[in-house]
Design a protein around this motif. Structure first.
Motif, PDB file in Angstrom:
ATOM      1  N   THR A 292      47.348  43.122  10.733  1.00 20.74           N
ATOM      2  CA  THR A 292      47.763  44.454  11.203  1.00 20.74           C
ATOM      3  C   THR A 292      48.541  45.257  10.165  1.00 20.74           C
ATOM      4  O   THR A 292      48.388  46.468  10.065  1.00 20.74           O
ATOM      5  N   TRP A 336      42.360  41.179  13.906  1.00 25.38           N
ATOM      6  CA  TRP A 336      41.963  42.090  12.836  1.00 25.38           C
ATOM      7  C   TRP A 336      41.346  43.357  13.416  1.00 25.38           C
ATOM      8  O   TRP A 336      40.958  43.395  14.570  1.00 25.38           O
ATOM      9  N   TRP A 337      41.278  44.379  12.593  1.00 21.90           N
ATOM     10  CA  TRP A 337      40.883  45.713  13.040  1.00 21.90           C
ATOM     11  C   TRP A 337      39.555  46.101  12.421  1.00 21.90           C
ATOM     12  O   TRP A 337      39.254  45.708  11.292  1.00 21.90           O
ATOM     13  N   THR A 353      43.346  48.912   6.691  1.00 22.34           N
ATOM     14  CA  THR A 353      44.255  48.612   7.794  1.00 22.34           C
ATOM     15  C   THR A 353      45.683  48.997   7.414  1.00 22.34           C
ATOM     16  O   THR A 353      46.420  49.597   8.208  1.00 22.34           O
ATOM     17  N   ILE A 381      48.870  48.794  20.627  1.00 21.65           N
ATOM     18  CA  ILE A 381      47.449  48.721  20.269  1.00 21.65           C
ATOM     19  C   ILE A 381      46.857  50.139  20.208  1.00 21.65           C
ATOM     20  O   ILE A 381      46.139  50.493  19.273  1.00 21.65           O
ATOM     21  N   LEU A 385      45.065  51.994  17.021  1.00 19.67           N
ATOM     22  CA  LEU A 385      43.680  52.479  17.093  1.00 19.67           C
ATOM     23  C   LEU A 385      43.631  53.965  16.744  1.00 19.67           C
ATOM     24  O   LEU A 385      42.740  54.431  16.020  1.00 19.67           O
ATOM     25  N   ILE A 388      44.022  54.466  13.009  1.00 22.08           N
ATOM     26  CA  ILE A 388      42.773  54.206  12.279  1.00 22.08           C
ATOM     27  C   ILE A 388      41.858  55.418  12.413  1.00 22.08           C
ATOM     28  O   ILE A 388      41.249  55.872  11.441  1.00 22.08           O
ATOM     29  N   PRO A 402      37.175  52.873  16.353  1.00 19.78           N
ATOM     30  CA  PRO A 402      38.175  51.849  16.063  1.00 19.78           C
ATOM     31  C   PRO A 402      38.222  50.744  17.120  1.00 19.78           C
ATOM     32  O   PRO A 402      38.088  51.019  18.317  1.00 19.78           O
ATOM     33  N   TYR A 404      40.056  46.596  17.981  1.00 18.38           N
ATOM     34  CA  TYR A 404      40.980  45.530  17.606  1.00 18.38           C
ATOM     35  C   TYR A 404      40.428  44.213  18.147  1.00 18.38           C
ATOM     36  O   TYR A 404      40.191  44.083  19.354  1.00 18.38           O
ATOM     37  N   GLU A 412      39.474  48.413  22.695  1.00 20.63           N
ATOM     38  CA  GLU A 412      39.078  49.719  22.148  1.00 20.63           C
ATOM     39  C   GLU A 412      39.305  50.814  23.189  1.00 20.63           C
ATOM     40  O   GLU A 412      39.513  50.531  24.367  1.00 20.63           O
TER      41      GLU A 412
END
Ligand code: HEC
Ligand code: HEC
Ligand code: HEC
Ligand code: HEC
Ligand code: HEC
Ligand code: HEC
Ligand code: HEC
Length: 495
Positions: A292, A336-337, A353, A381, A385, A388, A402, A404, A412
């Motif tokens: 993250t 992870w994203w 990220t 979260i 998102l 991103i 985006p 996660y 999402e």
């Protein structure tokens, strides 16, 4: 090392993972190193990924040179080619992007790592960190000292140690590989991957057998490997005979054939040998690599651990393998994203990220008090998102979505609200144990059926971690029976 199968479309053709370009080295390893080998042909600088030049620096300490650290994808030595075409460094050619192979030199296969005692692996890594690729093997073999660093625009100066050169020839006497040679690299990797399941820190009736007696090889250097779960490099070379059954049922090398008088026959089909025979996981490993922050942050298999490899017992994860058997090992949970393209979540690079995180880091807190921030609440979260979405708008994804990937699920935004659900890419990477066998008398079952059935400390009384951090800041867990999809909480409650 899978180098001969590298191709820009390898991942798209073989695994539905279009960002991957090889079966080994850079890409097989998900949930851990979102560092995939750059494509040869790129259209944008921000999509280049991990170039062979950067790979040699960061990963070359254990990925011992040759292949992509020596020659480009046309089979030419990097330094020779770049000398003739210096402008390649400014191009988007994945082999040369931002590289200076002429000054660093290339990283050839380093024979002495395995063929001499007391090889200096730290000295080698130190040279790689300075981009002194050409000098790394010489320092590793202890032949010379090197001053200066290519990374700092210096020209390294090499001084041979007394006696290292005689009559114009370097004095090295190759030896056979000992376990110490293998453990230079496999020792540490185990800490992250499986929890040091070999290397003498736990008991093992096989500990007098050398690595190369089981993992045999000859001058072809195709070191025999088994099929242990979670590793994917050149699976076509896996040898099914390198297995517990392969020795013990065939009495290879004098291996005793087990009778298992006290074990129901159904259990030997339902479970891998290691479920009962590997009782020790005594070296703290990592069960989640959280990306993250744009860096890799490890969450340890024992929450009390402060660093990889600390001597500290932990409970191996139980899981079901694809063949239906129950096994144990380290289950690496994702955090992870990425961005969704169809059904596939394309991972972001660490840099991507990190850029998003920088814009919201005040909103992403260390809720569980482990000293590391984590995105576990819905607000955190959503903030990430959103970040991103902002920082990557107009970037390499034609349609940015985006996502996660965390703890068995993908999170999402859909129609303005946060949704989450299971996804194949969110399942843990399961590294089975294959070493550190306990003597028969300590095996599960030696203490009776109640080692597993009918009591709180038994296998059916334990829980499996399914998410490194749930919304309540604690790891989310599930009872073993539900995780393994059994019909009842304990199939033999023994009342
Ligand atoms: C310089 C570091 C290094 C040394 C020393 C080393 N290895 Fe490896 N080994 C690796 C790496 C890295 C891989 C994974 C190959 C890849 O990703 O392309 C590997 C792969 C393997 C595999 C296959 C794993 C799989 O994915 O199926 C086995 C088995 C193995 N090594 C055994 C040994 C043995 C036995 C020795 C000692 C003779 C040894 N290694 C020495 C770095 C090393
Ligand atoms: C990852 C470890 C590793 C690396 C790196 C490595 N070797 Fe080996 N090599 C072995 C192992 C293991 C054997 C099998 C014999 C033994 O147990 O030492 C072997 C066997 C050999 C043999 C046959 C010896 C005999 O008597 O049968 C030769 C020759 C050899 N290696 C040369 C090289 C050269 C040259 C390089 C560098 C290009 C190299 N090796 C790099 C592990 C390695
Ligand atoms: C008694 C035999 C034996 C010894 C000794 C042994 N291994 Fe293994 N090793 C195995 C078996 C069996 C597997 C698992 C194969 C499977 O699950 O399919 C394995 C798995 C591995 C793997 C994972 C990749 C694979 O082959 O599936 C690596 C890497 C490895 N061993 C390295 C080592 C190193 C390094 C040493 C020495 C420190 C060592 N082993 C000692 C038997 C042995
Ligand atoms: C401390 C030593 C070490 C370092 C540093 C290291 N590796 Fe590895 N890596 C290994 C060993 C040993 C194996 C094979 C052992 C096994 O299978 O358990 C391996 C295996 C792999 C695999 C194969 C996984 C698969 O699919 O089978 C990938 C991919 C990989 N490494 C990527 C990287 C990348 C990328 C870096 C740098 C960012 C890196 N490694 C740095 C030791 C290391
Ligand atoms: C390369 C062949 C080989 C492989 C692979 C192998 N073993 Fe062994 N195993 C042996 C030998 C030989 C012995 C006897 C060692 C001794 O007595 O010194 C042994 C001993 C044992 C013992 C001790 C028996 C006792 O009397 O206490 C157990 C338990 C065991 N193995 C289980 C396993 C398991 C589980 C695996 C797979 C992870 C495995 N073995 C893989 C060869 C092998
Ligand atoms: C459900 C638990 C369990 C499973 C699964 C299991 N074992 Fe065992 N094993 C035991 C127990 C308990 C003993 C000691 C008492 C006995 O023989 O029943 C034992 C004994 C052994 C011994 C010592 C035999 C001797 O005569 O000294 C070996 C070797 C062994 N097992 C290998 C294996 C192998 C190989 C597998 C996988 C094919 C396996 N075990 C699967 C529990 C298990
Ligand atoms: C290593 C842990 C372990 C030990 C020891 C163990 N069991 Fe089990 N047992 C299991 C697991 C796991 C299952 C579920 C297997 C499945 O459904 O695939 C199971 C299932 C069962 C079942 C229901 C399904 C079947 O396989 O018949 C019975 C009955 C049972 N065990 C009886 C026993 C008895 C009796 C003993 C002692 C002699 C014993 N178990 C020892 C783990 C163990």
């Amino acid at each position: 090392m899978g180098a001969d199968s590298i191709a820009d479309d390898w991942g798209a053709r073989n695994r539905n993972r279009p960002w991957m370009s090889s079966p080994g080295q850079n890409g097989g390893q998900q949930h851990m190193a979102y560092n995939w080998l750059s494509k040869k042909v790129n259209s944008r600088a921000d999509a280049v990924g991990l170039t062979p030049y950067a790979f040699a620096k960061v990963c070359g300490g254990c990925h011992p040179g040759g292949s992509i650290a020596e020659k480009d994808r046309d089979g030419k030595r990097y330094d020779v080619r770049q000398k003739a075409e210096p402008r390649l460094a400014a191009s988007l050619d994945g082999d040369y992007h931002k590289a200076d192979w002429v000054r660093s030199g290339v990283l050839e296969a380093d024979c002495m790592i395995c063929h001499m005692p007391k090889y200096d692996i730290k000295g080698r890594a130190d040279q790689l960190g300075k981009l002194n690729y050409r000098w790394a093997a010489t320092v590793g073999a202890g032949l010379a000292t090197v001053e200066g660093s290519v990374a700092e625009r210096q020209t390294p100066k090499l001084t041979y140690k007394p006696g290292a050169v005689k009559d114009g020839a370097v004095q090295v006497v190759p030896t056979r590989s000992s376990d110490e040679n293998c453990l230079l690299c496999h020792g540490e990797a185990e800490v992250k991957k499986r929890g040091h399941v070999w290397g003498g820190r736990n008991e093992d009736p096989h500990s007098k057998i050398r690595c190369t007696a089981c993992h045999r090889t000859s001058a072809d250097h195709e070191i025999t490997k088994g099929r242990s779960n979670g590793v994917f490099v050149r699976d076509d070379l896996d040898d099914p005979k390198l297995s517990c059954e392969g020795c013990h049922n065939a009495r290879r090398m004098g291996a005793p054939k087990p009778v298992h008088k006290s074990i129901p026959a159904s259990h030997l089909n339902a479970m891998a040998c290691v479920v009962c025979h590997v009782r020790d996981a005594n070296v703290a490993a990592v069960h989640t690599v959280d990306t993250t922050t744009g860096k890799s942050i490890g969450v340890f298999t024992n929450p009390a651990a402060r660093k990889y490899g600390e001597s500290m017992a932990w409970q191996p994860a139980l899981f079901r393998l694809k063949n239906g058997k129950i096994s144990i090992g380290n289950a690496l949970l994702p955090s992870w994203w990425g961005s969704r393209v169809g059904n596939v979540i394309h991972p972001l690079t660490f840099a991507e990220t990190g850029r998003a995180y920088e814009t919201v880091k005040d909103h992403i807190k260390d809720d569980n008090g482990d000293g590391k921030p984590e995105a576990n609440t819905e607000a955190e979260i959503m903030a990430m998102l959103d970040a991103i979405g902002r920082t990557m708008a107009g970037g390499r994804f034609a349609k940015l979505r985006p996502a996660y990937v965390k703890g068995h699920e993908v999170w999402e935004m859909r129609d303005g609200s946060l949704v989450h659900g299971p996804h194949p890419q969110a399942s843990p990477l399961r590294w089975t144990f294959s070493h550190n066998v306990s003597g028969a008398s300590r095996s599960l079952g030696a203490g009776g059926c109640s080692d597993c059935h009918g009591k709180p400390g038994g296998v059916f009384g334990t829980r499996v971690t399914v998410d490194p951090y749930g919304p309540d800041n604690k790891p989310a867990t599930a009872p073993v029976w539900r995780y393994l999809k059994l019909k009842s909480p304990d199939p033999y409650p023994m009342q």
